[in-house]
Design a protein around this motif. Structure first.
Motif, mmCIF file in Angstrom:
data_model
loop_
_atom_site.group_PDB
_atom_site.id
_atom_site.type_symbol
_atom_site.label_atom_id
_atom_site.label_comp_id
_atom_site.label_asym_id
_atom_site.label_seq_id
_atom_site.Cartn_x
_atom_site.Cartn_y
_atom_site.Cartn_z
ATOM 1 N N UNK A 82 0.838 -1.207 0.000
ATOM 2 C CA UNK A 82 0.000 0.000 0.000
ATOM 3 C C UNK A 82 0.871 1.254 0.000
ATOM 4 N N UNK A 83 1.936 1.242 0.781
ATOM 5 C CA UNK A 83 2.817 2.415 0.827
ATOM 6 C C UNK A 83 3.511 2.644 -0.508
ATOM 7 N N UNK A 84 3.645 1.575 -1.311
ATOM 8 C CA UNK A 84 4.285 1.686 -2.623
ATOM 9 C C UNK A 84 3.283 2.001 -3.731
ATOM 10 N N UNK A 85 2.007 2.142 -3.376
ATOM 11 C CA UNK A 85 1.014 2.548 -4.360
ATOM 12 C C UNK A 85 -0.034 1.520 -4.711
ATOM 13 N N UNK A 86 -0.020 0.358 -4.062
ATOM 14 C CA UNK A 86 -1.027 -0.670 -4.369
ATOM 15 C C UNK A 86 -2.426 -0.175 -4.030
ATOM 16 N N UNK A 87 -3.362 -0.392 -4.944
ATOM 17 C CA UNK A 87 -4.767 -0.092 -4.680
ATOM 18 C C UNK A 87 -5.546 -1.352 -4.339
ATOM 19 N N UNK A 88 -5.004 -2.501 -4.740
ATOM 20 C CA UNK A 88 -5.629 -3.797 -4.493
ATOM 21 C C UNK A 88 -4.520 -4.796 -4.160
ATOM 22 N N UNK A 89 -4.822 -5.718 -3.235
ATOM 23 C CA UNK A 89 -3.824 -6.692 -2.798
ATOM 24 C C UNK A 89 -4.442 -8.079 -2.783
ATOM 25 N N UNK A 90 -3.687 -9.040 -3.310
ATOM 26 C CA UNK A 90 -4.058 -10.444 -3.193
ATOM 27 C C UNK A 90 -3.001 -11.141 -2.350
ATOM 28 N N UNK A 91 -3.402 -12.209 -1.665
ATOM 29 C CA UNK A 91 -2.445 -12.964 -0.863
ATOM 30 C C UNK A 91 -2.572 -14.444 -1.182
ATOM 31 N N UNK A 92 -1.430 -15.104 -1.289
ATOM 32 C CA UNK A 92 -1.393 -16.552 -1.268
ATOM 33 C C UNK A 92 -0.252 -16.955 -0.357
ATOM 34 N N UNK A 93 -0.016 -18.261 -0.204
ATOM 35 C CA UNK A 93 1.028 -18.725 0.705
ATOM 36 C C UNK A 93 2.131 -19.430 -0.065
ATOM 37 N N UNK A 94 3.267 -19.634 0.596
ATOM 38 C CA UNK A 94 4.469 -20.137 -0.063
ATOM 39 C C UNK A 94 4.437 -21.636 -0.318
ATOM 40 N N UNK A 95 3.347 -22.304 0.032
ATOM 41 C CA UNK A 95 3.183 -23.725 -0.285
ATOM 42 C C UNK A 95 1.985 -23.945 -1.207
ATOM 43 N N UNK A 162 -23.316 -8.424 7.129
ATOM 44 C CA UNK A 162 -23.550 -9.585 6.283
ATOM 45 C C UNK A 162 -23.088 -10.850 6.976
ATOM 46 N N UNK A 163 -23.343 -12.024 6.380
ATOM 47 C CA UNK A 163 -23.014 -13.309 7.011
ATOM 48 C C UNK A 163 -21.515 -13.584 7.002
ATOM 49 N N UNK A 164 -21.103 -14.491 7.880
ATOM 50 C CA UNK A 164 -19.712 -14.925 7.885
ATOM 51 C C UNK A 164 -19.438 -15.775 6.653
ATOM 52 N N UNK A 165 -18.307 -15.533 6.017
ATOM 53 C CA UNK A 165 -17.851 -16.319 4.876
ATOM 54 C C UNK A 165 -16.406 -16.704 5.131
ATOM 55 N N UNK A 166 -16.094 -17.987 5.038
ATOM 56 C CA UNK A 166 -14.724 -18.438 5.252
ATOM 57 C C UNK A 166 -13.861 -18.028 4.061
ATOM 58 N N UNK A 167 -12.777 -17.320 4.331
ATOM 59 C CA UNK A 167 -11.860 -16.861 3.288
ATOM 60 C C UNK A 167 -10.433 -17.206 3.701
ATOM 61 N N UNK A 168 -9.905 -18.342 3.260
ATOM 62 C CA UNK A 168 -8.551 -18.728 3.668
ATOM 63 C C UNK A 168 -7.517 -17.724 3.195
ATOM 64 N N UNK A 169 -6.551 -17.436 4.066
ATOM 65 C CA UNK A 169 -5.547 -16.438 3.743
ATOM 66 C C UNK A 169 -4.717 -16.766 2.529
ATOM 67 N N UNK A 170 -4.647 -18.040 2.152
ATOM 68 C CA UNK A 170 -3.850 -18.424 0.989
ATOM 69 C C UNK A 170 -4.577 -18.161 -0.326
ATOM 70 N N UNK A 171 -5.838 -17.734 -0.263
ATOM 71 C CA UNK A 171 -6.603 -17.413 -1.470
ATOM 72 C C UNK A 171 -7.527 -16.252 -1.134
ATOM 73 N N UNK A 172 -6.983 -15.060 -1.195
ATOM 74 C CA UNK A 172 -7.645 -13.916 -0.586
ATOM 75 C C UNK A 172 -7.232 -12.651 -1.320
ATOM 76 N N UNK A 173 -8.166 -11.718 -1.492
ATOM 77 C CA UNK A 173 -7.839 -10.429 -2.097
ATOM 78 C C UNK A 173 -8.731 -9.350 -1.493
#
Length: 255
Positions: A82-95, A162-173
């Motif tokens: 974000x500090x470098x200018x990102x407006x949107x971020x996705x995350x996955x994991x190293x495995x 809204x309702x709870x939705x499971x969002x694993x950190x390895x597939x998240x934006x």
């Protein structure tokens, strides 16, 4: 849209190369990648630097977060983006191995108006020969955990929009704006708090613009399922009702 992908990594020299290669093979190359070395004691950082030197696209950065924990590492990476200018971020994991169309699916989700999104998590088949129950049960474990999450008392927030939705950190934006307004991932260790669940519950108080997309697929390691067993894995995801002596399972530890 300035999209960045964040990968927290701790002692992942055996796995992260495949993750990086899959990201380099995305049908949409329009993103920047930042790997957060979370105090690794192996060659994780060296593997990332070698990959970056050999692959001009995507742009790869590596930063350090000495405070141990997936929450701390992911938060550091996202705030760096974000500090470098990102407006949107996705995350996955190293495995994990994102589907080749993962980045494109993430961008479509944002274009459709979502501010936070996740998708299917499927088992990897390239790490070792999967047993039949491992191939079949990882999706079942995830579905069971998601169903449990819908009804568990800790997710019944009267202030949620809204309702709870499971969002694993390895597939998240998530959008940068929503991440900051929600306070970000708690800077925690994985054995203390499931940081993805905590962030989802923070976001639920702010907006209903979140959801799941079937085309946003990531293939995840079954190493925890193999090490913990079915009952142990379910207990782990159910508020750490089962916490093993060894938390950080690596491929080299398994047969």
């Amino acid at each position: 849209m300035d999209l960045w992908v964040v990968i927290p990594a701790y002692d992942e020299e055996r796995s992260i190369g495949a993750t990086l290669r899959r990201l380099a093979e995305q049908t949409d190359p329009g993103f920047t990648l930042v790997v957060v070395d979370n105090g690794s004691t192996d060659r994780t950082a060296e593997v990332v630097r070698s990959f970056a030197a050999e692959h001009p696209k995507p742009e790869v950065r590596i930063i350090s977060e000495p405070e141990k924990g997936t929450g701390a590492a992911a938060d550091t990476g996202i705030r760096h983006a974000i500090s470098a200018g990102a407006t949107h971020i996705a995350r996955t994991d190293a495995d994990c191995l994102p589907d080749p169309g993962w980045i494109a699916a993430v961008k479509r989700s944002f274009d459709e108006g979502l501010a936070m999104v996740s998708g299917p998590l499927r088992p990897r088949t390239d790490e070792f020969a999967l047993k039949f129950w491992e191939r079949r049960l990882l999706p079942a474990v995830i579905s069971t955990a998601a169903l449990f999450g819908r009804f568990r008392p800790g997710n019944q927030d009267p202030l949620a929009l809204g309702p709870y939705v499971m969002m694993p950190g390895c597939n998240f934006a998530i959008t940068a704006d929503l991440y900051e307004r929600a306070g970000g991932f708690p800077r925690s260790r994985i054995e203390e708090v499931h940081e993805d669940r905590a962030l989802v519950n923070q976001v639920r108080r702010l907006t209903t613009a979140y959801g799941l997309r079937k085309d946003m697929t990531v293939y995840g390691s079954v190493r925890r399922l193999r090490a913990y067993g079915l009952v142990g894995t379910l207990g782990w995801y159910a508020d750490h009702r089962y916490t093993p002596e060894v938390i950080d399972i690596r491929i080299g530890d398994l047969k």
